[in-house]
Design a protein around this motif. Structure first.
Motif, PDB file in Angstrom:
ATOM      1  N   TYR A 201      41.693 -15.649  20.705  1.00  0.00           N
ATOM      2  CA  TYR A 201      42.164 -17.020  20.558  1.00  0.00           C
ATOM      3  C   TYR A 201      41.119 -17.967  21.132  1.00  0.00           C
ATOM      4  CZ  TYR A 201      44.880 -21.201  21.906  1.00  0.00           C
ATOM      5  OH  TYR A 201      45.335 -22.465  22.089  1.00  0.00           O
ATOM      6  N   ILE A 202      40.757 -18.979  20.342  1.00  0.00           N
ATOM      7  CA  ILE A 202      39.861 -20.011  20.866  1.00  0.00           C
ATOM      8  C   ILE A 202      40.499 -21.394  20.803  1.00  0.00           C
ATOM      9  CG2 ILE A 202      37.755 -18.708  20.408  1.00  0.00           C
ATOM     10  CD1 ILE A 202      37.310 -20.380  17.911  1.00  0.00           C
ATOM     11  N   GLY A 203      41.661 -21.504  20.160  1.00  0.00           N
ATOM     12  CA  GLY A 203      42.399 -22.753  20.183  1.00  0.00           C
ATOM     13  C   GLY A 203      41.991 -23.767  19.145  1.00  0.00           C
ATOM     14  N   ILE A 204      41.879 -23.339  17.878  1.00  0.00           N
ATOM     15  CA  ILE A 204      41.548 -24.273  16.806  1.00  0.00           C
ATOM     16  C   ILE A 204      42.385 -23.976  15.576  1.00  0.00           C
ATOM     17  CG2 ILE A 204      39.140 -24.505  17.571  1.00  0.00           C
ATOM     18  CD1 ILE A 204      38.407 -22.759  15.074  1.00  0.00           C
ATOM     19  N   ALA A 205      42.439 -24.932  14.669  1.00  0.00           N
ATOM     20  CA  ALA A 205      42.849 -24.704  13.287  1.00  0.00           C
ATOM     21  C   ALA A 205      41.644 -25.065  12.423  1.00  0.00           C
ATOM     22  CB  ALA A 205      44.049 -25.559  12.920  1.00  0.00           C
ATOM     23  N   ALA A 206      41.406 -24.287  11.375  1.00  0.00           N
ATOM     24  CA  ALA A 206      40.192 -24.498  10.576  1.00  0.00           C
ATOM     25  C   ALA A 206      40.422 -24.045   9.150  1.00  0.00           C
ATOM     26  CB  ALA A 206      39.020 -23.737  11.189  1.00  0.00           C
ATOM     27  N   GLN A 207      39.538 -24.480   8.258  1.00  0.00           N
ATOM     28  CA  GLN A 207      39.604 -24.071   6.862  1.00  0.00           C
ATOM     29  C   GLN A 207      38.196 -23.938   6.312  1.00  0.00           C
ATOM     30  OE1 GLN A 207      41.880 -27.511   5.560  1.00  0.00           O
ATOM     31  NE2 GLN A 207      40.067 -28.372   4.547  1.00  0.00           N
ATOM     32  N   ALA A 227      43.074 -27.361  20.302  1.00  0.00           N
ATOM     33  CA  ALA A 227      44.075 -27.363  21.369  1.00  0.00           C
ATOM     34  C   ALA A 227      43.448 -27.861  22.670  1.00  0.00           C
ATOM     35  CB  ALA A 227      44.635 -25.962  21.563  1.00  0.00           C
ATOM     36  N   GLU A 228      44.154 -28.761  23.339  1.00  0.00           N
ATOM     37  CA  GLU A 228      43.589 -29.388  24.532  1.00  0.00           C
ATOM     38  C   GLU A 228      43.260 -28.391  25.634  1.00  0.00           C
ATOM     39  OE1 GLU A 228      46.112 -32.468  25.928  1.00  0.00           O
ATOM     40  OE2 GLU A 228      45.906 -33.726  24.133  1.00  0.00           O
ATOM     41  N   ASP A 229      44.067 -27.334  25.746  1.00  0.00           N
ATOM     42  CA  ASP A 229      43.895 -26.388  26.840  1.00  0.00           C
ATOM     43  C   ASP A 229      43.187 -25.103  26.409  1.00  0.00           C
ATOM     44  OD1 ASP A 229      45.909 -25.533  25.194  1.00  0.00           O
ATOM     45  OD2 ASP A 229      47.231 -24.844  26.797  1.00  0.00           O
ATOM     46  N   GLY A 230      42.585 -25.102  25.215  1.00  0.00           N
ATOM     47  CA  GLY A 230      41.997 -23.880  24.688  1.00  0.00           C
ATOM     48  C   GLY A 230      40.529 -23.693  25.017  1.00  0.00           C
ATOM     49  N   PRO A 231      40.007 -22.481  24.787  1.00  0.00           N
ATOM     50  CA  PRO A 231      38.592 -22.192  25.041  1.00  0.00           C
ATOM     51  C   PRO A 231      37.647 -23.093  24.249  1.00  0.00           C
ATOM     52  CG  PRO A 231      39.825 -20.160  24.777  1.00  0.00           C
ATOM     53  CD  PRO A 231      40.750 -21.270  24.406  1.00  0.00           C
ATOM     54  N   ALA A 232      37.999 -23.430  23.002  1.00  0.00           N
ATOM     55  CA  ALA A 232      37.128 -24.271  22.181  1.00  0.00           C
ATOM     56  C   ALA A 232      36.981 -25.664  22.789  1.00  0.00           C
ATOM     57  CB  ALA A 232      37.675 -24.363  20.757  1.00  0.00           C
ATOM     58  N   ALA A 233      38.092 -26.231  23.243  1.00  0.00           N
ATOM     59  CA  ALA A 233      38.038 -27.562  23.850  1.00  0.00           C
ATOM     60  C   ALA A 233      37.188 -27.541  25.117  1.00  0.00           C
ATOM     61  CB  ALA A 233      39.452 -28.051  24.162  1.00  0.00           C
ATOM     62  N   ARG A 234      37.347 -26.502  25.918  1.00  0.00           N
ATOM     63  CA  ARG A 234      36.572 -26.419  27.156  1.00  0.00           C
ATOM     64  C   ARG A 234      35.079 -26.255  26.880  1.00  0.00           C
ATOM     65  NH1 ARG A 234      41.253 -23.415  28.705  1.00  0.00           N
ATOM     66  NH2 ARG A 234      40.240 -21.421  28.207  1.00  0.00           N
ATOM     67  N   ALA A 235      34.767 -25.667  25.736  1.00  0.00           N
ATOM     68  CA  ALA A 235      33.356 -25.465  25.385  1.00  0.00           C
ATOM     69  C   ALA A 235      32.741 -26.690  24.721  1.00  0.00           C
ATOM     70  CB  ALA A 235      33.224 -24.264  24.452  1.00  0.00           C
ATOM     71  N   GLY A 236      33.575 -27.683  24.340  1.00  0.00           N
ATOM     72  CA  GLY A 236      33.058 -28.905  23.736  1.00  0.00           C
ATOM     73  C   GLY A 236      33.177 -28.968  22.235  1.00  0.00           C
ATOM     74  N   LEU A 237      33.907 -28.038  21.611  1.00  0.00           N
ATOM     75  CA  LEU A 237      34.103 -28.085  20.160  1.00  0.00           C
ATOM     76  C   LEU A 237      34.994 -29.275  19.805  1.00  0.00           C
ATOM     77  CD1 LEU A 237      33.106 -26.089  17.923  1.00  0.00           C
ATOM     78  CD2 LEU A 237      35.438 -25.230  17.833  1.00  0.00           C
ATOM     79  N   GLN A 238      34.688 -29.935  18.683  1.00  0.00           N
ATOM     80  CA  GLN A 238      35.402 -31.143  18.302  1.00  0.00           C
ATOM     81  C   GLN A 238      35.941 -31.047  16.874  1.00  0.00           C
ATOM     82  OE1 GLN A 238      32.712 -34.459  18.769  1.00  0.00           O
ATOM     83  NE2 GLN A 238      32.315 -34.022  20.941  1.00  0.00           N
ATOM     84  N   VAL A 239      36.982 -31.848  16.601  1.00  0.00           N
ATOM     85  CA  VAL A 239      37.482 -31.975  15.234  1.00  0.00           C
ATOM     86  C   VAL A 239      36.349 -32.490  14.349  1.00  0.00           C
ATOM     87  CG1 VAL A 239      39.082 -33.232  13.738  1.00  0.00           C
ATOM     88  CG2 VAL A 239      39.873 -32.343  15.939  1.00  0.00           C
ATOM     89  N   ALA A 240      36.234 -31.936  13.133  1.00  0.00           N
ATOM     90  CA  ALA A 240      35.203 -32.237  12.132  1.00  0.00           C
ATOM     91  C   ALA A 240      33.923 -31.440  12.339  1.00  0.00           C
ATOM     92  CB  ALA A 240      34.882 -33.720  12.058  1.00  0.00           C
ATOM     93  N   ASP A 241      33.802 -30.704  13.457  1.00  0.00           N
ATOM     94  CA  ASP A 241      32.705 -29.741  13.555  1.00  0.00           C
ATOM     95  C   ASP A 241      32.901 -28.657  12.505  1.00  0.00           C
ATOM     96  OD1 ASP A 241      31.455 -30.981  15.672  1.00  0.00           O
ATOM     97  OD2 ASP A 241      32.273 -29.655  17.218  1.00  0.00           O
TER      98      ASP A 241
END
Length: 293
Positions: A201-207, A227-241
């Motif tokens: 789990y990294i905490g995103i939805a994607a297509q 997801a605000e509390d997920g690994p992706a958010a902590r790593a700096g991943l953003q919507v539209a990446d």
């Protein structure tokens, strides 16, 4: 295949396999299971859902208590600890490659202790697939018909009595599915170690999408939420990446992403942000219940 010779040997094959088969019952369901390892019965998760223990009927006719060690709804498999006494572990066809039309049979045990057998054929075979519940199955083995009541969790064997896998009716309304030996072994290892199958789990939805990375057209996954509390958010991943690679490997599909998400792994993620490449590092977590990837 010599049908007459095969038919004459089937009763012996059924009898041998039945020595490893137990019946099980909860308040709502009945099913069957098979001794897969010493002290460990494999059964159907659907039959045991939310139960911590289960009443078992051994081949001797004796009643025994089984403790549920873990369930995996994704593959409809469960692990149950039992003191089976002199029960033999079922013989398995580890490297089997069943063919369409091959004679197979399932062996279950009724709550009364009686042996129950059902005979049929392999209706369809294929490669690796995902169940609608998200479970990974190494090989498709579909029967040419459904399962009788009580045969969920029963072993399915070839004409010689070698077990091909475990029967489940959870994934098709009209056809029983056989979860192959490789799937059972992999899931069982996880159930005994963790009580569940770990899912990254990294905490995103994607297509899936095509994007531009440093002037080149690439396949990737467009991030639609984080997801605000997920690994992706902590790593700096953003919507539209757009995720292009994980661990150095392309991820042009959600299936490819799942394969790269090993719980506890620290992975490098290459994303396209505004057409430019950016590398991030994140630690894959265990997926919480009900969350996205």
């Amino acid at each position: 295949m010599n049908t007459q010779a095969t038919s004459s040997h089937l009763p012996d094959a059924v009898e041998r396999l039945a020595a490893s088969v137990v019946g099980l019952a909860t308040r709502r369901h009945i099913g069957s299971g098979v001794l897969w390892r010493n002290g460990i019965v494999v059964a159907s998760a659907s039959a045991l859902w939310r139960s911590s223990s289960v009443s078992l009927v051994l081949p001797s006719g004796e009643q025994a208590r089984g403790d549920v060690r873990g369930v995996d709804g994704g593959t409809d498999l469960a692990a149950v600890s039992v003191d089976g006494g002199a029960m033999p572990v079922a013989e398995r066809a580890v490297a089997a490659a069943p063919r369409v039309g091959e004679v197979v049979f399932a062996v279950g045990r009724e709550p009364s202790g009686l042996t129950q057998a059902s005979f049929g054929h392999v209706g369809s075979v294929g490669g690796e697939w995902r169940t609608w519940r998200g479970g990974r199955v190494e090989r498709l083995i579909r029967l040419d018909g459904g399962l009788y009541p009580g045969l969920d969790g029963a072993p399915v064997a070839d004409a010689s009595g070698q077990v091909l896998g475990i029967a489940s009716s959870a994934f098709s309304r009209h056809h029983g599915v056989v979860l192959p030996v490789a799937t059972v072994d992999r899931v069982l290892d996880q159930l005994l170690a963790h009580g569940h199958v770990q899912q990254g789990y990294i905490g995103i939805a994607a297509q899936p999408v095509r994007a531009t990375l440093d002037g080149a057209s690439v396949e990737g996954l467009l991030v639609s939420s984080v997801a605000e509390d997920g690994p992706a958010a902590r790593a700096g991943l953003q919507v539209a990446d757009v995720i292009v690679k994980v661990g150095g490997q392309p991820v042009g599909s959600l299936e490819a992403l799942r394969e790269r998400l090993q719980v506890g792994a620290q992975v490098r993620v290459l994303v396209a942000r505004g057409g430019q490449g950016l590398e991030l590092s994140l630690e894959v977590a265990q997926r919480p219940s009900g969350r996205c990837r």
